[in-house]
Enzyme design. Structure first.
Site, PDB file in Angstrom:
ATOM      1  N   GLU A 275       1.886  -0.262  -4.803  1.00  0.00           N
ATOM      2  CA  GLU A 275       0.878   0.710  -5.225  1.00  0.00           C
ATOM      3  C   GLU A 275       1.612   2.009  -5.546  1.00  0.00           C
ATOM      4  O   GLU A 275       2.122   2.686  -4.652  1.00  0.00           O
ATOM      5  CB  GLU A 275      -0.164   0.954  -4.132  1.00  0.00           C
ATOM      6  CG  GLU A 275      -1.253   1.915  -4.596  1.00  0.00           C
ATOM      7  CD  GLU A 275      -2.175   2.389  -3.486  1.00  0.00           C
ATOM      8  OE1 GLU A 275      -3.312   2.786  -3.806  1.00  0.00           O
ATOM      9  OE2 GLU A 275      -1.768   2.389  -2.315  1.00  0.00           O
TER      10      GLU A 275
ATOM     11  N   ASP B  15       0.832  -1.204   0.000  1.00  0.00           N
ATOM     12  CA  ASP B  15       0.000   0.000   0.000  1.00  0.00           C
ATOM     13  C   ASP B  15       0.866   1.254   0.000  1.00  0.00           C
ATOM     14  O   ASP B  15       1.880   1.323   0.706  1.00  0.00           O
ATOM     15  CB  ASP B  15      -0.908  -0.030   1.237  1.00  0.00           C
ATOM     16  CG  ASP B  15      -1.918   1.086   1.235  1.00  0.00           C
ATOM     17  OD1 ASP B  15      -2.692   1.187   0.266  1.00  0.00           O
ATOM     18  OD2 ASP B  15      -1.950   1.855   2.217  1.00  0.00           O
TER      19      ASP B  15
END
Length: 753
Positions: free
Chosen positions: A498, A469
């Site tokens: 990400e 993330d």
């Protein structure tokens, strides 16, 4: 008692700093070693206020000024991502009560004579200077480095032993810039034992932290460097004499770098037989060749938003068994689960990284799902939220209880004061959301905790990789070390970052991340249809091909944060065109967000949907409960995936744009020069006689042999599948199809052998 600052930034002291300070948006930072001074991060450090053209003033409370802490002045302009550090001076905060006004000039003679800098330190105080080891010699190091590479930062020497920071760049030894120009000269004098390994590192510049990664470790040797034209050159790729390196033990005693690149001396097979550092260079084939399927579990299984951490565990995960055959029928090779760890609300506010969220089930039920999917040749990737935690995370709870004196205070970016939530300190959080305290990745304890978590789920539970993330908000050097730790747990693991902003090449490279999410292409896949503007999509394809050549990125039409594809499309007959562009046209690793394969609808909160993006995270109908229209769209996507699986040019080939207009586009996929595929789009509501008008010139330098005959293997028009056979040929680089193109259609042709 406050400490007052009066700092003059003049051309006499530093022309570069004066010019930068005069720019709109520039501020002057007091950046130093203590957490209150930003822990050597200018963005978190106190700022002074401009009182005249060249004078900056401000006051810091004594608790913030941290008596004895080292600091520098930095001109910061976030709008330009510009940092200009003092290169000649490193100051020390006055003792408590001994001096209340500091008048200095930026890098000028009126500043106190700088003591030998000990480098930036993430802790409150620099460590005591190490005693000279037996056999140590004094040696001057001088380095030549391009000004563009330094980019406003400064250079440190990072290596073995406490004097060089034990491979922690936050404790490395600072150099001084002794000559400016297109190629800068940096120098320092060190007293070390010959044989100590080290590297030069650029820190604090516009490009972030930059290690020498084209060469093995340097070796500290007795002899002159810096006199009579003898200089080291930054990252010159030269070899170095290898020496025996002892592997790290569980107590953290390390002689190998903890944040250095993978091409360091630990990776050299030494004469003494020291093991080589493992480096995963290639994206695993299972990841590259698969179609991915993203599931947001808390929404998929209908969990309530709030977790009070007291209710009994509910084994909702076990029901995913009903979806396994559905995924096989669709043609999925990887399931990407968004957060499954125990959290306060939406999953990204983790409270326990070793437990499955009680709203989903337990660790054993998740392990069973992993084995079930892998038994059907479907890999499993987990979402790792390692940038921040939730407020209920044990370390942050201890900070709330004990304040700045907590043993876990260094795990976060805490500052004196009171937060808007009434906490006994202020702290950094993800994008200002105070329920998401940001972790301090320079803390050895934080790094060890995260690495242990990553290895546990890979080795003990058996997952195949991590989706990381907001990976772009953590330094690449952290991910480099993370990579090595994961590789030790599983050889064929995959790390997917990400990535939203900036240059993906900083993160997707050997020894760091295998791949990243391609946000820079995603929007054009659907907006080019809504706006009748294939030029947008072509530009995005060609830009990514130019910038990210050699990378295989994760491509997607939707995810858990954005309005769903079917809700975004103005013309619903464009559904198959958008899916074909993703699955067959643009290359990369395509990823379907659950429900998008049959046209599930929903708007994100900022576009009118319910709060917490609940509309795009709803419970899907069971596989055997799809209505007729949804099942028809599912069958269309499953057919596109079966076509992709049947031809190497569509699953592994490079992508070339042969030509386009606003509403027509021709893509050519080529695999190893032997097989060609043409993917031809017509998003217009009318048929066309020709694929491309006569005035459109072929765009690609690819020359497809014109003797080839192409057979149509797939076609959708106005949402209907066309079964009639058809052929195409090429003339002057343009496809020729006798029947022209149907309205709202996509056709796929494969070269005949």
């Amino acid at each position: 008692m406050p400490v007052h600052f009066r700092v003059r930034v003049s051309r006499e002291g530093s022309p570069e700093a004066a010019a930068a300070a005069a720019e709109k948006g520039a501020v002057l930072c007091v950046c130093g070693a203590s957490p209150a001074l930003g822990a050597w991060d200018p963005k978190r450090s106190p700022k002074l206020t401009r009182s005249s053209d060249s004078l900056w003033e401000g006051a810091l409370e004594e608790s913030v000024a941290a008596p004895g802490a080292e600091y520098k002045y930095v001109v910061l302009n976030l709008s330009k991502n510009q940092y200009v550090w003092e290169s000649k001076c490193q100051h020390v905060m006055p003792a408590a009560g001994t001096q209340v006004v500091i008048e200095q000039g930026f890098d000028s003679a009126d500043a106190p004579t700088p003591r030998e800098p000990a480098g930036p330190y993430p802790q409150d105080r620099p460590p005591a200077a190490p005693k000279e080891a037996r056999g140590a010699v004094k040696q001057k190091l001088a380095l030549k480095v391009d000004k563009q590479a330094v980019a406003g930062g400064h250079v440190v020497v990072c290596g073995e032993g406490p004097a060089l920071g034990d491979w922690n760049v936050g404790r490395a030894f600072s150099m001084r810039k002794v000559q400016d120009g297109p190629q800068e000269t940096w120098a320092v004098e060190l007293t070390l034992v010959p044989g100590v390994q080290f590297k030069y590192v650029i820190v604090g510049g516009r490009q972030g932290t930059k290690w020498e990664d084209q060469r093995p470790n340097r070796i500290f040797e007795e002899g002159s460097v810096g006199s009579e034209g003898a200089f080291h050159i930054f990252d010159d790729g030269a070899s170095a004499v290898a020496k025996k390196v002892q592997p790290a033990n569980r107590q953290g005693q390390k002689t190998t770098p903890t944040a250095a690149p993978s091409q360091v001396a630990a990776a050299i097979q030494t004469a003494a037989g020291a093991p080589a550092e493992q480096t995963s260079v290639e994206l695993p084939d299972w990841a590259r060749s698969s179609v991915w399927y993203q599931v947001y579990p808390l929404g998929f299984f209908g969990c309530k938003l709030d977790n009070n951490h007291t209710e009994e565990t509910t084994a909702r995960l076990a029901t995913f068994e009903h979806w396994c055959d559905y995924l096989v029928e669709l043609g999925i090779g990887v399931v990407l689960f968004n957060p499954v760890f125990e959290s306060d609300t939406h999953g990204y506010d983790t409270t326990d990284y070793y437990q499955i969220d009680r709203r989903l089930g337990g660790v054993d039920s998740f392990r069973a799902i992993v084995k079930m999917l892998q038994g059907r040749n479907i890999r499993v990737v987990l979402d790792g939220v390692f940038n921040h935690t939730g407020r209920s995370f044990f370390a942050f709870q201890d900070c709330l209880k004990n304040g700045l004196s907590s043993q876990y205070a260094s795990w976060f970016y805490l500052r004196p004061g009171q937060s808007s939530m009434g906490d006994p300190f202020q702290y950094d959080s993800w994008e200002g959301h105070l329920n998401l305290p940001k972790l301090n990745h320079s803390s050895p304890e934080v790094r060890r905790y995260i690495f242990d978590v990553a290895r546990y789920w890979l080795s003990e539970i058996g997952i195949d990789g991590w989706r990381l993330d907001v990976a772009h908000e953590i330094a690449p050097e952290f991910w480099r070390e993370f990579h090595q730790e994961c590789l030790a747990a599983r050889k064929d693991m995959c790390l997917l970052g990400e990535l939203m902003h900036g240059d993906y090449r900083m993160y997707v490279k050997p020894g760091v991340l295998h791949s990243g999410t391609n946000y820079q292409l995603s929007k054009a896949l659907w907006s080019s249809l809504n706006d009748a503007n294939y030029f947008e999509l072509v530009h995005s394809i060609e830009r990514c091909a130019s910038m990210y050549q050699g990378m295989t990125l994760l491509e997607f039409l939707g995810n858990h944060d954005v309005t769903r594809l079917f809700s975004k499309l103005k013309v619903k007959q464009h559904f198959e065109l958008a899916q074909a562009a993703l699955l067959l046209g643009i290359g990369g690793m395509p990823c379907l967000y659950y429900g998008d394969e049959y046209g599930m609808e929903g708007h994100c909160t900022k576009e009118g949907g319910a709060g917490n993006d609940a509309d795009v995270r709803r419970v899907p109908p069971k596989p055997d409960a799809l209505d007729a229209a949804s099942r028809k769209r599912f069958d269309a996507v499953a057919h596109l995936l079966s076509v992709r699986c049947g031809y190497a040019s569509l699953s592994k080939g490079t992508t070339h744009v042969l030509g386009n207009t606003n509403e027509q586009m021709v893509l050519c996929r080529q695999h190893e020069g032997s097989e060609y595929a043409l993917v031809i789009f017509n998003s217009a509501s009318r048929a066309t006689d020709s694929v491309l008008p006569g005035h459109v010139q072929p765009k690609s330098s690819l020359r497809v042999p014109e003797h080839l005959v192409f057979e149509r293997v797939c076609c959708f028009a106005d949402g209907e599948r066309m079964l009639a056979p058809m052929q195409a040929t090429l003339k002057s680089g343009k496809p020729i199809i006798a029947e022209g193109l149907r309205p709202n259609s996509v056709s796929v042709f494969i070269s005949k052998t």
